[in-house]
Design a protein around this motif. Structure first.
Motif, PDB file in Angstrom:
ATOM      1  N   CYS A   1       0.827  -1.212   0.000  1.00  0.00           N
ATOM      2  CA  CYS A   1       0.000   0.000   0.000  1.00  0.00           C
ATOM      3  C   CYS A   1       0.863   1.266   0.000  1.00  0.00           C
ATOM      4  O   CYS A   1       0.507   2.266  -0.623  1.00  0.00           O
TER       5      CYS A   1
ATOM      6  N   GLN B   1       2.265   1.530  -3.543  1.00  0.00           N
ATOM      7  CA  GLN B   1       1.157   1.923  -4.418  1.00  0.00           C
ATOM      8  C   GLN B   1       0.891   3.423  -4.312  1.00  0.00           C
ATOM      9  O   GLN B   1       0.732   4.111  -5.321  1.00  0.00           O
TER      10      GLN B   1
ATOM     11  N   GLN C   1      -2.847  -1.525  -7.090  1.00  0.00           N
ATOM     12  CA  GLN C   1      -2.236  -2.545  -6.242  1.00  0.00           C
ATOM     13  C   GLN C   1      -1.770  -3.763  -7.033  1.00  0.00           C
ATOM     14  O   GLN C   1      -0.651  -4.247  -6.806  1.00  0.00           O
TER      15      GLN C   1
ATOM     16  N   CYS D   1      -3.630   2.325   4.882  1.00  0.00           N
ATOM     17  CA  CYS D   1      -4.405   1.083   4.922  1.00  0.00           C
ATOM     18  C   CYS D   1      -5.374   1.133   6.092  1.00  0.00           C
ATOM     19  O   CYS D   1      -4.984   1.401   7.217  1.00  0.00           O
TER      20      CYS D   1
END
Length: 117
Positions: free
Chosen positions: A31, A34, A41, A111
């Protein structure tokens, strides 16, 4: 020759080079990578798979996270390239921008992990 070619192919993509440069700074999860790269992802996961297959990146599970870091370099080719990549591209504006923003990218803020009940 196959390991050498796999390594060269792994570094033939700009996003994979960026991932290596970021992991040179610190271990990161998908994450975080990304967010830094601004790609999907699955794309990051595919890049990480290519880098792992080339012996450049390794993963380790730590609780709820999977941390990616640079591998120790099983092959002499991988060790040499990782050593040189530490200083290569440091003056590239895109790499410099990416690396300067890493301190603001933290998994805890990205996240949404809910505690187990």
């Amino acid at each position: 020759m196959k390991p050498f070619l796999r390594l060269m192919k792994a570094l033939s993509d700009a996003n994979r080079v960026k991932i290596v440069k970021m992991l040179k700074r610190r271990p990161m999860c998908v994450c975080e990578l990304q967010t830094a790269l601004g790609v999907a992802q699955p794309t990051v996961s595919n890049h990480l798979k290519v880098l792992e297959d080339a012996g450049l990146v390794e993963s380790a599970k730590a609780g709820q996270w999977v941390n990616y870091s640079l591998a120790e370099g099983e092959s002499a080719y991988a060790r040499a390239l990782l050593q040189h990549l530490e200083t290569w591209l440091e003056d590239d504006p895109e790499i410099a921008r990416l690396l300067s923003g890493l301190d603001d990218i933290r998994r805890e803020n990205i996240c949404s992990v809910k505690p187990a009940k």
